[in-house]
Write a protein that holds these residues in place. Sequence first.
Motif, PDB file in Angstrom:
ATOM      1  N   ILE A 190     -49.043 -36.975 -14.947  1.00 29.81           N
ATOM      2  CA  ILE A 190     -48.513 -37.979 -15.861  1.00 29.81           C
ATOM      3  C   ILE A 190     -47.213 -37.497 -16.488  1.00 29.81           C
ATOM      4  O   ILE A 190     -46.262 -38.279 -16.656  1.00 29.81           O
ATOM      5  N   ARG A 191     -47.125 -36.228 -16.814  1.00 37.09           N
ATOM      6  CA  ARG A 191     -45.918 -35.717 -17.458  1.00 37.09           C
ATOM      7  C   ARG A 191     -44.711 -35.837 -16.546  1.00 37.09           C
ATOM      8  O   ARG A 191     -43.612 -36.169 -17.000  1.00 37.09           O
ATOM      9  N   ARG A 192     -44.890 -35.604 -15.261  1.00 36.32           N
ATOM     10  CA  ARG A 192     -43.751 -35.583 -14.352  1.00 36.32           C
ATOM     11  C   ARG A 192     -43.476 -36.944 -13.705  1.00 36.32           C
ATOM     12  O   ARG A 192     -42.321 -37.274 -13.428  1.00 36.32           O
ATOM     13  N   HIS A 193     -44.520 -37.747 -13.469  1.00 33.87           N
ATOM     14  CA  HIS A 193     -44.334 -38.994 -12.730  1.00 33.87           C
ATOM     15  C   HIS A 193     -44.905 -40.219 -13.430  1.00 33.87           C
ATOM     16  O   HIS A 193     -45.016 -41.279 -12.817  1.00 33.87           O
ATOM     17  N   GLY A 194     -45.252 -40.092 -14.701  1.00 29.35           N
ATOM     18  CA  GLY A 194     -45.807 -41.227 -15.413  1.00 29.35           C
ATOM     19  C   GLY A 194     -44.739 -42.248 -15.785  1.00 29.35           C
ATOM     20  O   GLY A 194     -43.539 -41.959 -15.804  1.00 29.35           O
TER      21      GLY A 194
ATOM     22  N   SER B  60     -48.418 -44.442 -20.705  1.00 26.38           N
ATOM     23  CA  SER B  60     -48.129 -43.008 -20.765  1.00 26.38           C
ATOM     24  C   SER B  60     -46.914 -42.724 -21.636  1.00 26.38           C
ATOM     25  O   SER B  60     -46.277 -41.690 -21.487  1.00 26.38           O
TER      26      SER B  60
ATOM     27  N   GLN C 157     -46.113 -39.293 -23.310  1.00 27.48           N
ATOM     28  CA  GLN C 157     -46.791 -38.257 -22.532  1.00 27.48           C
ATOM     29  C   GLN C 157     -46.011 -37.874 -21.278  1.00 27.48           C
ATOM     30  O   GLN C 157     -46.408 -36.946 -20.579  1.00 27.48           O
ATOM     31  N   THR C 158     -44.948 -38.593 -20.971  1.00 30.86           N
ATOM     32  CA  THR C 158     -44.212 -38.335 -19.743  1.00 30.86           C
ATOM     33  C   THR C 158     -42.766 -37.980 -20.043  1.00 30.86           C
ATOM     34  O   THR C 158     -42.179 -38.460 -21.025  1.00 30.86           O
TER      35      THR C 158
ATOM     36  N   ALA D 192     -40.642 -38.124 -17.314  1.00 24.90           N
ATOM     37  CA  ALA D 192     -40.059 -38.537 -16.047  1.00 24.90           C
ATOM     38  C   ALA D 192     -38.877 -39.476 -16.271  1.00 24.90           C
ATOM     39  O   ALA D 192     -38.906 -40.346 -17.144  1.00 24.90           O
TER      40      ALA D 192
ATOM     41  N   GLN E 193     -40.278 -41.596 -11.793  1.00 24.81           N
ATOM     42  CA  GLN E 193     -41.454 -42.416 -12.073  1.00 24.81           C
ATOM     43  C   GLN E 193     -41.960 -43.105 -10.808  1.00 24.81           C
ATOM     44  O   GLN E 193     -41.179 -43.588 -10.001  1.00 24.81           O
TER      45      GLN E 193
ATOM     46  N   THR F 265     -49.055 -43.783 -10.390  1.00 27.92           N
ATOM     47  CA  THR F 265     -49.594 -42.507 -10.872  1.00 27.92           C
ATOM     48  C   THR F 265     -50.811 -42.722 -11.745  1.00 27.92           C
ATOM     49  O   THR F 265     -51.856 -42.070 -11.575  1.00 27.92           O
TER      50      THR F 265
ATOM     51  N   GLU G 187     -52.515 -32.578 -19.004  1.00 27.58           N
ATOM     52  CA  GLU G 187     -51.768 -33.826 -19.214  1.00 27.58           C
ATOM     53  C   GLU G 187     -52.591 -35.042 -18.789  1.00 27.58           C
ATOM     54  O   GLU G 187     -52.563 -36.086 -19.451  1.00 27.58           O
TER      55      GLU G 187
END
Length: 814
Positions: free
Chosen positions: A531-535, A541, A544-545, A547, A552, A558, A577
């Motif tokens: 979620i942090r990288r691709h949310g 999210s 929390q992301t 991205a 995304q 995701t 995450e």
Amino acid sequence: MANLETYQEYQRIEDFEEDSPHGEEDLLVHVPEGLRDSWHHIKNLDNFFTRIYQFHQKNGFACMMLSEFFELFQFLFVVTFTTFLFNCVEYDILFANRAVNHTGPGQNPLDRNKVTLPDAILPSQQCTERIQENSWIIFLLIMAAIFWVYRMIKVFCNVLHYWEIRQFYIKALKIRMGELCNFTWQEVQDRLISLQREQQMCIHKKELTELDIYHRILRFKNYMVAMVNKSLLPVQLQLPLLGNLVFLTQGLKYNFELILFWGPGSLFQNKWNLHPKYKRAGNRLELAQQLSRVILLMGVANLLLCPFILVWQVLYAFFSYTEVIRREPGSLGARRWSLYGRLYLRHFNELDHELHGRLGRGYKPTSKYMNSFTSPLLTVLAKNVAFFSGSVLAVLIALTVYDEDVLTVQHILTAITVLGVVITITRSFIPDEHMVWCPEQLLQCVLAHIHYMPDHWRDNANKSETRDEVAQLFQYKAVFILEELLSPIVTPFILIFLLRNKSLEIIDFFRNFTVEVVGVGDICSFAQMDIRRHGNPLWMSEGQTEASVYQQAENGKTELSLMHFTIKNPHWQPPQESSVFISHLKEKVHQDAQGGPPTQLLLSEAPLCSSLLSNESGNAPDNLLASVLAHPILTASGLPGRDRRFVPPSTAASAAASVLASLSISHSQLPHASRSHSHVLLPSTHPDSTMYCSDRTVIDSMSASDSRIRSTTMLSEFALAEMSLHAIYMHEVHQQNSLPHQRTSGQWQNPMPMRDLISNTGSQTHSGHTAVHLSSMPTPLRLGGWTEEEEEDAEEEEVLNRGSTPKQDSRSSC
């Protein structure tokens, strides 16, 4: 096999594979004596786990090998039979263009001119001479023989490999072949994970997780899903007069995979590692030019092989579909999920059987939605063509019944067959006069199963543009056959003129979205469901992301994939995450459930809602979905509730939240066999519950094995219902969040071109995850209390009849 508890030994691993991570050269591994030679330190775990999965899905060794041998004989039959038809049949005699005179002693004069089948078949010597005189036939037969020998060698290799897998099932997993069909894949997977703890199939880590196994089996498929999600593959074509089309066939997909994953000049140096040069950004332009040359060569090769592939496609289609079309002409009007649809709708880390089951459940509601669109002009034409064709056919059949000699009239059988096909086709354009026009609700039913839907479909379900886009995912079988026949011609041009232009974007994609996972190798970073990288902030999210738009995943892929994998694999421990996202989602569900309708009211309305949405299955999970989808319709129409008071209007989001918040059962309430699914929707085990009392009575009288199968099936059905409710709820919340950012578009939501948004995130290495359980929701629900009186049922039907709307254009409208 030797006793695993008696013969144990510790030994130092010396023969490391090239995918071994650095720093593990001195790893001491526990090796049971009986398994050391066969299944210890498996060289290629990707192939090993894939074969274990295919062995289970294809029902064991005997079924698999029988299918492969029949495929060999099928190819041999098509080649030999086609050669025979072209060179060994005298068609002038067969079609009675040349007279045949049978003379001989005892020959009946009436039968002298009668044509028999042997008369039309040439002698073997003459047939051989015809074949030898045709150099093209000789060349094609040589090519076919080379391919058949290659396939035969591959089949015999598969026999050896799958015999070893059979031994692995019996000796290591303790599953006899007679019981294989009684085990679900999750149960086989659990035994694999337990076996890893006893002896190291994978030496890179002490324990395997469900996600590790999925990553190995779906390594390349996850890349394909991600590239379709980011609109990287050139499968959407803009053609004059035809507009926007989606073209993705088995042949084109095979070429994509050959170029990118496992062919000569591909980006991967083996099954599990991306070539190191593609992980560096310094020479991206040079690598793009190299990939462009590979694509060009592959396109030219396809162009040269086009005539041979086209001939095979035509022959195979003719032998495969001609009999089906003759027997069921309407089968061409049936629909199927397109290959593009299967990639577009597929979650990250979703196995084939999970995808097929989910789309299979969505088949009926999607068919109903597509069939709800009719053309008044075509309907009028179809009715009249059917009338005229039926009149002529009726006369011909009546004459045939009166005197069977009518069948001997030339072309009379052809006329009867053609008229029957015409009538069947025209009837498919005539709508059912009892059909109810509810496009929005039908599309919501579709969403509950397919889980993905572009934003601009909402409130536009009645438009032909939306219907055309659904048709790209859910195509006619006739369109599928036509695309496969055209594939040898179209594929070379897509490779040469479209895919080559994407070379730089493909290089950047694999560099930016490839991560190395210890014990697994290089995988698509989207498959980590991070979620942090691709949310996406619009998909719950936010905060929390980190991205960017380029990073995304589109359409909440995701977030929905994470929920799907968590529900399917309840033992899996998501990283930190992901756990935070799941906790946030649960909190949001409980908040929205406070303003939602009471769950008991939804359950009491389930039969009425199922009838309203034409739900024919009648099982509990589908009734739950029907109650969530149809409750907003009932409240908006002003129908009174069970307590004879009007229920305030509600949305599908609040109804879904109410059911999700209530249909959570605490761990202590579950039976022992079901405790691993503590967060999955389940029927009540309370003794006062009446909904499944008959099922429990049956289960008590069944054997332990049958009871386990019944319990597992019920758990699976309610897990699917839970995911469907989450999909509905998350889409509703997404629509609320995206209102300020709404974009008006009549096309698919295509992301920005990658070349404009390249962010060199580079390859990253993930070595572990924080273990966080998906805790169960606090409020349990008893799915009982459905004992209504017959008087209440009659009153409910009367209320529904009073609230129904008159028919419009031969169809009712919601």
